[in-house]
Enzyme design. Structure first.
Site, PDB file in Angstrom:
ATOM      1  N   THR A 117       7.485 -40.049 -48.005  1.00 56.21           N
ATOM      2  CA  THR A 117       7.032 -40.044 -46.631  1.00 56.21           C
ATOM      3  C   THR A 117       7.142 -38.611 -46.159  1.00 56.21           C
ATOM      4  O   THR A 117       7.614 -37.748 -46.893  1.00 56.21           O
ATOM      5  CB  THR A 117       7.922 -41.023 -45.822  1.00 56.21           C
ATOM      6  OG1 THR A 117       7.688 -42.344 -46.298  1.00 56.21           O
ATOM      7  CG2 THR A 117       7.704 -40.983 -44.337  1.00 56.21           C
ATOM      8  N   GLU A 148       3.800 -44.778 -48.105  1.00 56.21           N
ATOM      9  CA  GLU A 148       4.829 -45.573 -48.787  1.00 56.21           C
ATOM     10  C   GLU A 148       5.195 -44.975 -50.135  1.00 56.21           C
ATOM     11  O   GLU A 148       5.785 -43.911 -50.170  1.00 56.21           O
ATOM     12  CB  GLU A 148       4.408 -47.033 -48.942  1.00 56.21           C
ATOM     13  CG  GLU A 148       5.508 -48.062 -48.654  1.00 56.21           C
ATOM     14  CD  GLU A 148       6.684 -48.054 -49.632  1.00 56.21           C
ATOM     15  OE1 GLU A 148       6.867 -49.047 -50.378  1.00 56.21           O
ATOM     16  OE2 GLU A 148       7.458 -47.094 -49.619  1.00 56.21           O
ATOM     17  N   GLY A 184      12.362 -40.645 -46.705  1.00 57.41           N
ATOM     18  CA  GLY A 184      13.471 -41.101 -47.522  1.00 57.41           C
ATOM     19  C   GLY A 184      13.585 -42.597 -47.673  1.00 57.41           C
ATOM     20  O   GLY A 184      14.658 -43.101 -48.020  1.00 57.41           O
TER      21      GLY A 184
END
Length: 579
Positions: free
Chosen positions: A399, A419, A485
């Site tokens: 991301t 994603e 993350g």
């Protein structure tokens, strides 16, 4: 309120063996002492600033700001370039959450550009003859693709807060796509390692990222004329050129006829997509107000729950990188994740007991559950809770986040994603399509109970993205921050806010700190840093400790009285630009 729980902290610190206390003291490090990570230096500018994950994107945002653009104008230019030069992380084929601060009237709002499931999707989307697909089976191809939302959210925000013409914000991205840009080290390595199995199987991504059968090399010049052509259309015609017409038809065909996991995306899904303007979630923390996204993001809620729990502990008396700090923060995270996994869903499809989850009395009660040893957390029962099953959806760290403050003090905190690294592997007109539907629970039921975060047509999957802003006691903007993350975003952002507000570190020192995460599963300590040396002592406290690469990508701006201070995470390739 604080005094009632401080003795609890004292009790569990005293209960550490004397040798453990001594060891924890010896293992405390100054923030600058992180090893294995090249330390960034704090960046200062007087007027306006962008911090983003790629220098070309930061520079594009800066040029818009210099031309008199607003924070949202700069955000659009930054995102369009990120989708080109960092395609593995975000782009117009994905979604985003945006916090926007309007300084002149002190108004904070958010734009939800999260993807939605196609109308034809149902709870058993990822179940094949009753057997639930694994995440690795599910993410590649068309079935995992949600309706992209980032462009619609940016367009809505621009209509409200833009200063420059829409078309002018596309210049940098179009020029770079036509003339070419240099492939970065990170992109090259991720391609070489084959982190997305779909890229080598699905055209045209296969030919684009693996020309002549070999992955793109660092330093190579890459052009993307298809992306440039599409951006020209969107710049001229608006977002209808993306959600309708030739691009929409190409997207639907690509998804429905995918060689792997064909999906059900329809033209009507694209034409009907709406971004949603929502109120921000805000709670008091010490003397500050901390604000983030409401559901379907769980990120803002979980960070705020962690802070609400930790307010009952004297964090300022604990040292960064100490066993005490790691323990207390990790236990707060365990509690927040237990609630997150049970209760958070798209509020249009299920009840999320927000008021109960953020109620100070509830968070005080949760804080009282923290003891001297690691222990499994279970979800609490806040006011308004309903019976349902826990959802454990897989979220990966691919991301991007950027922060912007313009010359008038307006600000944007935006986390944006497709994603998994390189998304679904499907490519249309030079951009990659997301695989965000795998952020739903792949299994819709647990026994007799429905999972709140199950697939339903038109629904937005739960997210952990956590763009945040912090305000001082006079409601002045203090901090703009966020991170990529996956579900670890929650820990990355919470720790950085604590480092700035409780430990009085500057924003770059906070982001340079070693990372640790706990998602109510195990304790991960960042490899190559002083935290790894705490493994033995934390194991003695009952933790399942694992030393891992924790590749955050925090990008933040702290607003000071006479200047802006910016930070870019040394774990990525980001840059702070400004003037």
């Amino acid at each position: 309120m604080k005094s009632t729980l401080i003795p609890l902290v004292s009790l569990f610190l005293i209960s550490f063996a004397p040798s453990l206390l001594a060891q924890a003291t010896q293992e405390t490090r100054e923030p600058e002492a992180t090893t294995g990570i090249v330390q960034q230096q704090l960046t200062r500018f007087s007027t306006a600033m962008v911090s983003a994950a790629h220098p070309l994107a930061s520079d594009a945002g800066e040029r818009v700001l210099r031309a008199g653009g607003s924070a949202i104008d700069a955000a659009i230019a930054t995102q369009l370039v990120l989708g080109l030069v960092e395609p593995q992380s975000s782009g117009i084929g994905g979604g985003a959450f945006i916090l926007h601060w309007q300084a002149d009237n002190q108004a904070l709002t958010t734009f939800d550009g999260r993807e939605t499931a196609p109308a034809a999707a149902g709870p058993y989307l990822f179940a094949d003859h009753g057997k639930v697909m694994s995440w690795r089976e599910a993410y590649v191809g068309g079935k995992s693709v949600g309706v992209p939302g980032v462009l619609k959210a940016l367009a809505d925000a621009h209509q409200r807060y833009g200063q420059l013409p829409w078309e002018s914000l596309f210049t940098d991205a179009i020029t770079l796509a036509e003339q070419g840009f240099t492939v970065s080290s990170r992109t090259s390595k991720q391609l070489a390692m084959g982190w997305n199995s779909g890229l080598k199987q699905l055209s045209p991504a296969k030919e684009f990222f693996y020309p002549n059968g070999s992955s793109l090399l660092e330093g190579a010049t890459l052009k993307n004329p298809a992306y440039a052509a599409l951006l020209r259309n969107i710049a001229k015609e608006g977002v209808s050129a993306f959600y309708q017409g030739e691009n929409a038809e190409a997207m639907v065909k690509t998804v429905q006829q995918a060689a792997i996991n064909p999906g059900s995306l329809a033209l009507s899904d694209l034409a009907n997509y709406q971004a949603i303007e929502r109120d921000a979630l805000c709670v008091a923390y010490r003397v500050y107000q901390v604000c983030g996204m409401a559901p379907p993001s769980s990120g803002g809620l979980a960070v705020l729950q962690m802070l609400g729990i930790l307010e009952h502990f004297p964090l300022a008396e604990m040292q960064p990188n100490s066993a005490q700090a790691v323990h207390v923060i990790s236990q707060a995270s365990r509690l927040a994740f237990a609630d997150r996994d049970l209760y958070v869903t798209d509020p249009a499809f299920g009840h999320v007991p927000l008021a109960g989850l953020l109620d100070p009395a509830y968070l005080k009660q949760r804080a009282g559950l923290i003891s001297a040893q690691d222990q499994m957390a279970t979800a609490g029962i806040p006011l308004g809770a309903e019976a349902q099953a826990t959802s454990k959806a897989v979220e990966f760290p691919n991301t991007s986040h950027f922060s912007v403050v313009d010359a008038k003090g307006n600000a944007v905190s935006m986390t944006t994603s497709i994603e998994n690294v390189f998304g679904s592997g499907l490519m249309v007109n030079g951009y990659l399509l997301n695989n965000q539907l795998t952020d739903f629970s792949l299994a819709p039921r647990d026994g007799e109970l429905w999972v709140a975060n199950r697939v339903e047509g038109g629904k937005r999957p739960r997210s952990s993205m956590a763009p945040m802003m912090v305000f001082d006691a006079d409601n002045n903007l203090r901090l703009v921050i966020g991170s990529p993350g996956g579900s670890r975003i929650i820990n990355y952002v919470a720790l950085s806010i604590i480092a700035i507000l409780d430990w009085d570190l500057d924003v770059q020192q906070a982001i340079n700190l070693p990372r640790f995460t706990h998602r109510n599963d195990y304790l991960a300590l960042e490899q190559g840093t002083p935290l790894a040396e705490l493994k033995e002592s934390l194991t003695a406290m009952g933790y399942d400790v694992r030393i891992q690469d924790l590749n955050s990508g925090l990008h933040a701006i702290e607003v000071q009285a006479k200047q802006l201070e910016g930070a870019a995470d040394p774990r990525r390739e980001g840059k702070v630009s400004g003037f």
